[in-house]
Design a protein around this motif. Structure first.
Motif, PDB file in Angstrom:
ATOM      1  N   ILE A   2       0.850  -1.188   0.000  1.00 16.11           N
ATOM      2  CA  ILE A   2       0.000   0.000   0.000  1.00 16.11           C
ATOM      3  C   ILE A   2       0.888   1.242   0.000  1.00 16.11           C
ATOM      4  N   ASP A   3       0.642   2.134  -0.959  1.00 13.60           N
ATOM      5  CA  ASP A   3       1.454   3.339  -1.121  1.00 13.60           C
ATOM      6  C   ASP A   3       0.801   4.486  -0.333  1.00 13.60           C
ATOM      7  N   THR A   4       1.164   4.598   0.951  1.00 17.04           N
ATOM      8  CA  THR A   4       0.521   5.613   1.807  1.00 17.04           C
ATOM      9  C   THR A   4       0.911   7.035   1.370  1.00 17.04           C
ATOM     10  N   ALA A   5       2.124   7.200   0.832  1.00 18.02           N
ATOM     11  CA  ALA A   5       2.543   8.541   0.389  1.00 18.02           C
ATOM     12  C   ALA A   5       1.620   9.019  -0.732  1.00 18.02           C
ATOM     13  N   CYS A   6       1.315   8.124  -1.649  1.00 18.52           N
ATOM     14  CA  CYS A   6       0.415   8.454  -2.762  1.00 18.52           C
ATOM     15  C   CYS A   6      -0.979   8.776  -2.234  1.00 18.52           C
ATOM     16  N   ILE A   7      -1.456   7.971  -1.290  1.00 21.40           N
ATOM     17  CA  ILE A   7      -2.809   8.193  -0.737  1.00 21.40           C
ATOM     18  C   ILE A   7      -2.865   9.536  -0.010  1.00 21.40           C
ATOM     19  N   LEU A   8      -1.799   9.824   0.731  1.00 28.02           N
ATOM     20  CA  LEU A   8      -1.739  11.099   1.471  1.00 28.02           C
ATOM     21  C   LEU A   8      -1.742  12.286   0.501  1.00 28.02           C
ATOM     22  N   ALA A   9      -0.973  12.151  -0.577  1.00 28.44           N
ATOM     23  CA  ALA A   9      -0.846  13.257  -1.535  1.00 28.44           C
ATOM     24  C   ALA A   9      -2.145  13.509  -2.305  1.00 28.44           C
ATOM     25  N   LYS A  10      -2.918  12.445  -2.548  1.00 25.97           N
ATOM     26  CA  LYS A  10      -4.081  12.580  -3.441  1.00 25.97           C
ATOM     27  C   LYS A  10      -5.429  12.565  -2.722  1.00 25.97           C
ATOM     28  N   SER A  11      -5.418  12.673  -1.393  1.00 20.02           N
ATOM     29  CA  SER A  11      -6.703  12.588  -0.678  1.00 20.02           C
ATOM     30  C   SER A  11      -6.829  13.715   0.338  1.00 20.02           C
ATOM     31  N   PHE A  12      -7.928  13.700   1.081  1.00 18.96           N
ATOM     32  CA  PHE A  12      -8.177  14.726   2.103  1.00 18.96           C
ATOM     33  C   PHE A  12      -7.447  14.440   3.416  1.00 18.96           C
ATOM     34  N   LEU A  13      -6.655  13.363   3.453  1.00 20.28           N
ATOM     35  CA  LEU A  13      -6.027  12.940   4.708  1.00 20.28           C
ATOM     36  C   LEU A  13      -4.874  13.849   5.117  1.00 20.28           C
ATOM     37  N   ALA A  14      -4.709  13.991   6.452  1.00 20.91           N
ATOM     38  CA  ALA A  14      -3.538  14.699   6.988  1.00 20.91           C
ATOM     39  C   ALA A  14      -2.516  13.711   7.530  1.00 20.91           C
ATOM     40  N   HIS A  15      -2.925  12.442   7.662  1.00 22.35           N
ATOM     41  CA  HIS A  15      -2.034  11.411   8.221  1.00 22.35           C
ATOM     42  C   HIS A  15      -2.444  10.069   7.632  1.00 22.35           C
ATOM     43  N   ALA A  16      -1.452   9.250   7.280  1.00 24.01           N
ATOM     44  CA  ALA A  16      -1.750   7.887   6.809  1.00 24.01           C
ATOM     45  C   ALA A  16      -0.623   6.965   7.227  1.00 24.01           C
ATOM     46  N   GLU A  17      -0.974   5.820   7.753  1.00 27.20           N
ATOM     47  CA  GLU A  17       0.062   4.852   8.132  1.00 27.20           C
ATOM     48  C   GLU A  17      -0.402   3.439   7.800  1.00 27.20           C
ATOM     49  N   HIS A  18       0.590   2.610   7.467  1.00 22.94           N
ATOM     50  CA  HIS A  18       0.303   1.230   7.043  1.00 22.94           C
ATOM     51  C   HIS A  18       1.133   0.275   7.898  1.00 22.94           C
ATOM     52  N   HIS A  19       0.509  -0.773   8.392  1.00 23.10           N
ATOM     53  CA  HIS A  19       1.192  -1.760   9.231  1.00 23.10           C
ATOM     54  C   HIS A  19       0.995  -3.144   8.620  1.00 23.10           C
ATOM     55  N   THR A  20       2.028  -3.978   8.719  1.00 25.52           N
ATOM     56  CA  THR A  20       1.836  -5.356   8.252  1.00 25.52           C
ATOM     57  C   THR A  20       0.950  -6.121   9.237  1.00 25.52           C
ATOM     58  N   SER A  21       1.070  -5.780  10.531  1.00 18.39           N
ATOM     59  CA  SER A  21       0.242  -6.472  11.518  1.00 18.39           C
ATOM     60  C   SER A  21      -0.082  -5.548  12.697  1.00 18.39           C
ATOM     61  N   LEU A  22      -1.302  -5.600  13.147  1.00 18.35           N
ATOM     62  CA  LEU A  22      -1.744  -4.815  14.303  1.00 18.35           C
ATOM     63  C   LEU A  22      -2.740  -5.664  15.084  1.00 18.35           C
ATOM     64  N   GLU A  23      -2.942  -5.313  16.339  1.00 20.74           N
ATOM     65  CA  GLU A  23      -4.021  -5.953  17.091  1.00 20.74           C
ATOM     66  C   GLU A  23      -5.348  -5.587  16.395  1.00 20.74           C
ATOM     67  N   SER A  24      -5.584  -4.299  16.254  1.00 17.16           N
ATOM     68  CA  SER A  24      -6.796  -3.793  15.591  1.00 17.16           C
ATOM     69  C   SER A  24      -6.507  -2.357  15.164  1.00 17.16           C
ATOM     70  N   THR A  25      -6.921  -2.003  13.976  1.00 16.46           N
ATOM     71  CA  THR A  25      -6.702  -0.614  13.538  1.00 16.46           C
ATOM     72  C   THR A  25      -7.517   0.353  14.408  1.00 16.46           C
ATOM     73  N   GLN A  26      -8.647  -0.127  14.953  1.00 21.05           N
ATOM     74  CA  GLN A  26      -9.451   0.725  15.853  1.00 21.05           C
ATOM     75  C   GLN A  26      -8.652   1.056  17.111  1.00 21.05           C
ATOM     76  N   THR A  27      -7.987   0.041  17.664  1.00 23.48           N
ATOM     77  CA  THR A  27      -7.204   0.240  18.892  1.00 23.48           C
ATOM     78  C   THR A  27      -6.039   1.188  18.623  1.00 23.48           C
ATOM     79  N   ARG A  28      -5.361   1.001  17.513  1.00 21.10           N
ATOM     80  CA  ARG A  28      -4.251   1.880  17.143  1.00 21.10           C
ATOM     81  C   ARG A  28      -4.748   3.332  16.981  1.00 21.10           C
ATOM     82  N   ALA A  29      -5.901   3.498  16.356  1.00 26.14           N
ATOM     83  CA  ALA A  29      -6.453   4.844  16.165  1.00 26.14           C
ATOM     84  C   ALA A  29      -6.715   5.498  17.519  1.00 26.14           C
TER      85      ALA A  29
END
Ligand code: BTN
Length: 257
Positions: A2-29
């Protein structure tokens, strides 16, 4: 990948991060918000979740190749109130439908009240909206993309569908996330506008119309034939005692375990 730099540049996001493994993206948020170390809107994506969460006490199966992410937004930024949460779930469902429709070769997509996207009779995506004490909303989305039903726990197999199984090809997650961010932003903008037309889409996309449903609200249950979804996000049931409009509740749903 997943190209987070591209997503950040082309979307309304101010922050984007990608993990190979997490407990839950909700918990990380939630952790990022609590640390105060995050700019919104923010996207957290994971290839694997050890403890993906669904609504209530349900778990979410993050099959290998599926897409799991949390989008964190401040509703004040878009001008919609906290009480819009049920509508935000459905609005996210509309955004998912609009993002995957062109990739599904005509398979019929619909909203399954209160928070799922179905292809025909099977669950393609689930949505979990959580509200933090500071008012931030975490929109958690799990989509069965490049995973396969054959690898799912046996109890889930009859009730879920994946993009890859339906189309016979792999779908690029960066492209899909770009479409999702564009459509989720549009949905949030609409929720903040007085004369929005999203409510009509809820009803048009309702996949349970004509089905007899039982909705559980605490110790109570209401059974009736589904006649659609109202613009405020309520499920409309024709029950023996007359038309009922249900703002919340749970159904026995497919895709939960
Ligand atoms: C449901 O169907 O009950 C909602 C499922 C929501 C799953 C997503 S996957 C990304 C995000 N992280 C989680 O732990 N859950 C949501």
């Amino acid at each position: 990948m997943i190209d987070t730099a591209c997503i950040l540049a082309k979307s309304f996001l101010a922050h984007a991060e990608h993990h190979t493994s997490l407990e839950s993206t909700q918990t990380r948020a939630r952790q990022l918000i609590e640390s105060g170390d995050i700019q919104l809107p923010a996207l957290i994506v994971a290839d694997r979740q050890i403890a993906g969460r669904g609504r209530g006490s349900n778990r979410w199966w993050t099959g290998d190749g599926s897409l799991a992410f949390s989008l964190v937004i401040d509703p004040e930024h878009f001008g919609f109130p906290r009480k819009a949460v049920p509508r935000l779930s459905l609005a996210a469902g509309v955004a998912i439908v609009d993002s995957v429709a062109s990739r599904l070769d005509g398979h019929p997509l619909g909203l399954h009240w209160p928070n799922d996207v179905y292809v025909g009779e099977r669950k393609l995506a689930g949505i979990l909206v959580e509200v933090l004490p500071g008012g931030q909303h975490i929109v958690g989305v799990g989509i069965n993309t490049n995973n396969s039903v054959a690898d799912a726990p046996p109890s889930l197999q009859p009730s879920i569908a994946t993009l890859r199984d339906l189309t016979g090809r792999i779908h690029d997650h960066t492209e899909l996330l770009l479409a999702l961010m564009e459509n989720l932003e549009a949905a949030c903008v609409q929720l903040g506008q007085p004369l929005e037309t999203l409510g009509e889409r809820f009803d048009l996309l309702c996949s349970q119309r004509g089905e007899v449903l039982t909705v559980y609200q605490g110790s109570q249950s209401i059974t009736g034939r589904c006649v659609g979804i109202a613009a405020d996000g309520s499920l409309l049931l024709d029950a023996p005692e007359g038309r009922r409009s249900l703002q919340s509740g749970t159904l026995k749903q497919a895709g939960e375990w």
